[in-house]
Design a protein around this motif. Structure first.
Motif, PDB file in Angstrom:
ATOM      1  N   HIS A   1      41.367  37.837  33.889  1.00  0.00           N
ATOM      2  CA  HIS A   1      41.284  39.233  34.320  1.00  0.00           C
ATOM      3  C   HIS A   1      40.066  39.943  33.748  1.00  0.00           C
ATOM      4  O   HIS A   1      39.314  40.614  34.464  1.00  0.00           O
ATOM      5  CB  HIS A   1      42.548  39.986  33.894  1.00  0.00           C
TER       6      HIS A   1
ATOM      7  N   TYR B   1      38.943  47.277  44.055  1.00  0.00           N
ATOM      8  CA  TYR B   1      39.850  46.397  43.335  1.00  0.00           C
ATOM      9  C   TYR B   1      41.124  46.144  44.130  1.00  0.00           C
ATOM     10  O   TYR B   1      42.019  46.968  44.174  1.00  0.00           O
ATOM     11  CB  TYR B   1      40.172  47.024  41.975  1.00  0.00           C
TER      12      TYR B   1
ATOM     13  N   GLN C   1      33.874  32.504  42.581  1.00  0.00           N
ATOM     14  CA  GLN C   1      35.281  32.161  42.432  1.00  0.00           C
ATOM     15  C   GLN C   1      35.501  31.582  41.044  1.00  0.00           C
ATOM     16  O   GLN C   1      34.923  30.555  40.679  1.00  0.00           O
ATOM     17  CB  GLN C   1      35.701  31.155  43.508  1.00  0.00           C
ATOM     18  N   LEU C   2      36.335  32.233  40.240  1.00  0.00           N
ATOM     19  CA  LEU C   2      36.607  31.812  38.878  1.00  0.00           C
ATOM     20  C   LEU C   2      37.805  30.874  38.842  1.00  0.00           C
ATOM     21  O   LEU C   2      38.612  30.821  39.764  1.00  0.00           O
ATOM     22  CB  LEU C   2      36.858  33.040  37.996  1.00  0.00           C
TER      23      LEU C   2
ATOM     24  N   PHE D   1      41.441  43.865  33.338  1.00  0.00           N
ATOM     25  CA  PHE D   1      40.314  43.948  34.270  1.00  0.00           C
ATOM     26  C   PHE D   1      39.414  45.139  33.932  1.00  0.00           C
ATOM     27  O   PHE D   1      38.185  45.002  33.856  1.00  0.00           O
ATOM     28  CB  PHE D   1      40.841  44.074  35.701  1.00  0.00           C
TER      29      PHE D   1
ATOM     30  N   GLN E   1      44.734  33.466  34.904  1.00  0.00           N
ATOM     31  CA  GLN E   1      43.489  33.854  35.550  1.00  0.00           C
ATOM     32  C   GLN E   1      42.732  34.789  34.603  1.00  0.00           C
ATOM     33  O   GLN E   1      43.334  35.544  33.839  1.00  0.00           O
ATOM     34  CB  GLN E   1      43.724  34.517  36.896  1.00  0.00           C
TER      35      GLN E   1
ATOM     36  N   ILE F   1      34.355  38.851  43.784  1.00  0.00           N
ATOM     37  CA  ILE F   1      34.769  38.129  42.589  1.00  0.00           C
ATOM     38  C   ILE F   1      36.270  37.886  42.719  1.00  0.00           C
ATOM     39  O   ILE F   1      37.036  38.799  43.042  1.00  0.00           O
ATOM     40  CB  ILE F   1      34.524  38.943  41.303  1.00  0.00           C
ATOM     41  N   GLY F   2      36.708  36.654  42.474  1.00  0.00           N
ATOM     42  CA  GLY F   2      38.130  36.373  42.554  1.00  0.00           C
ATOM     43  C   GLY F   2      38.438  34.996  42.020  1.00  0.00           C
ATOM     44  O   GLY F   2      37.615  34.371  41.336  1.00  0.00           O
TER      45      GLY F   2
ATOM     46  N   LYS G   1      36.827  38.772  35.184  1.00  0.00           N
ATOM     47  CA  LYS G   1      36.627  39.297  36.537  1.00  0.00           C
ATOM     48  C   LYS G   1      36.025  40.694  36.481  1.00  0.00           C
ATOM     49  O   LYS G   1      35.111  41.021  37.243  1.00  0.00           O
ATOM     50  CB  LYS G   1      37.954  39.337  37.304  1.00  0.00           C
TER      51      LYS G   1
ATOM     52  N   VAL H   1      36.766  42.942  44.438  1.00  0.00           N
ATOM     53  CA  VAL H   1      37.459  42.057  43.508  1.00  0.00           C
ATOM     54  C   VAL H   1      38.797  41.654  44.114  1.00  0.00           C
ATOM     55  O   VAL H   1      39.574  42.515  44.552  1.00  0.00           O
ATOM     56  CB  VAL H   1      37.675  42.743  42.146  1.00  0.00           C
ATOM     57  N   ASP H   2      39.043  40.378  44.182  1.00  0.00           N
ATOM     58  CA  ASP H   2      40.284  39.766  44.683  1.00  0.00           C
ATOM     59  C   ASP H   2      40.399  39.798  46.199  1.00  0.00           C
ATOM     60  O   ASP H   2      40.447  38.762  46.838  1.00  0.00           O
ATOM     61  CB  ASP H   2      41.526  40.409  44.053  1.00  0.00           C
TER      62      ASP H   2
ATOM     63  N   ARG I   1      32.334  40.414  35.301  1.00  0.00           N
ATOM     64  CA  ARG I   1      31.451  39.877  36.349  1.00  0.00           C
ATOM     65  C   ARG I   1      31.247  40.898  37.469  1.00  0.00           C
ATOM     66  O   ARG I   1      30.140  41.031  38.005  1.00  0.00           O
ATOM     67  CB  ARG I   1      32.037  38.592  36.914  1.00  0.00           C
TER      68      ARG I   1
END
Length: 365
Positions: free
Chosen positions: A320, A134, A346-347, A92, A318, A167-168, A323, A156-157, A326
């Motif tokens: 990382h 984060y 959402q990724l 990340f 996922q 972003i997540g 994320k 994030v998350d 972005r």
């Protein structure tokens, strides 16, 4: 105190000076020449500057000179070493740092362990112009502290707040898919290795009642995914042991799995909320003389690089690094245009079927 998403007013040296009834020079000295002030006065100035959302004069000067913000902060509620030892965090931060490099930004890490007030203070005092939060708990005071600074931020998350950029990934769907995979292989005796339930990080078995009070949104979403798949298959969720680990590490995964394997009705499959915990489960299985996947299936979440090395781990991938990239791009867009509406993205996650899951076999009772 401000609330996340509230319209922001840029603080200045003059505004802080007027608020305290002191000169602009006094405010400047609090940052650049602290020896010129008493400790008490400097603390008053710094506290008021943090409350009003003033970035340090040095940072502001660099911003004007370079034509762009001077520094980006990444706030996470863990030890400093977490940023360099946790594989997901490393990926990340690679994404964040690459965007910062491309745009000539400084990157400031703002760690905190268990003291929430200390974390909020760290945010208030840090010389940053924008903040990436984060993965923190829903009730963490960090977001309020960032709002008090009136600075742009991206989450994030977790937590996901409609008024803030986010972003997540779809954690629930990813965990539902991997649980369905195991159930489809005939597994009925499932066990879950969970990430933190709340900021207390007590560890140990998590009752169904406590599962309803989770304050980490990602943990809650992943658990919902597992539970939905289990109940859709007719499995009584109250019979599925859920074990909270104190931190995301192989050692914690080992300890939790070793205890599960000593139970009278040991699981035939372990659902680990991270790959690190899954690696611990694999080690515990080997220590107990069990073969994977013949005697025990193990599945993770993340798809960190080690998951692609023998034994090849079945997991949910996922992105990382994406994320991080972005999140940094969204933050820099906010710094360029404060009026831009919050964007939420959402990724995708991807199920990676590898060597650590297989058909269920009868186990001793």
């Amino acid at each position: 105190m401000s609330s996340p998403g509230q319209p922001q007013r840029r603080a200045t040296l003059k505004l802080v000076a007027e608020s305290l009834g002191v000169s602009i020079t006094t405010v400047s000295n609090a940052f650049s020449r602290p020896d010129q002030l008493s400790e008490a006065l400097r603390e008053r100035v710094l506290a008021e500057a943090a409350r009003l959302g003033l970035s340090s004069p040095d940072a502001a000067a660099r911003s004007l000179r370079l034509g762009r913000p001077a520094s980006v902060g990444v706030m996470y509620t863990d030890r400093l070493s977490f940023a360099f030892s946790d594989p997901g965090a490393v990926l990340f931060l690679q994404g964040v740092s690459r965007v910062c490099e491309e745009n000539g930004q400084e990157l400031v890490l703002i760690p905190s362990t268990s003291a929430a007030d200390a974390a909020a203070t760290a945010v208030g005092r840090s010389m940053i112009d924008g903040l990436i939060v984060y993965s923190v708990a829903d009730d963490d005071p960090v977001l309020a502290a960032a709002a008090d600074r009136r600075m742009p931020l991206v989450v994030v998350d977790q937590p996901r707040i409609s008024t803030l950029p986010w972003i997540g990934v779809d954690d629930e769907a990813g965990c539902r898919a991997i649980a369905q995979h195991l159930i489809g292989l005939g597994h009925r005796r499932l066990a879950v290795l969970s990430t933190e339930i709340d900021r207390e990080r007590r560890g140990g078995r998590v009752t169904v009642a406590r599962q309803q009070a989770i304050t980490f949104a990602t943990t809650a979403a992943r658990l919902r995914g597992y539970r939905t798949a289990a109940e859709d298959a007719g499995i009584n969720w109250s019979t599925v042991p859920v074990v909270e680990t104190r931190e995301n590490s192989e050692a914690n995964g080992y300890q939790a799995t070793a205890a599960l394997l000593r139970s009278k009705q040991r699981p035939t499959a372990v659902l680990a909320m991270t790959d690190q915990l899954a690696f611990g489960a694999l080690r515990a299985a080997a220590k107990a003389g069990l073969s994977v996947p013949e005697d025990l299936s193990v599945a993770g979440f993340d798809d960190i690089p080690a998951a692609r090395v023998e034994p090849y781990l079945t997991t949910v991938a996922q992105p990382h690094e994406e994320k991080g990239r972005r999140a940094a791009e969204h933050l820099l867009a906010q710094l360029t245009d404060r009026s831009a509406p919050p964007r939420q993205q959402q990724l995708k996650t991807t199920l990676r079927l590898r060597e650590t899951t297989g058909t269920a076999h009868p186990t001793p009772t």
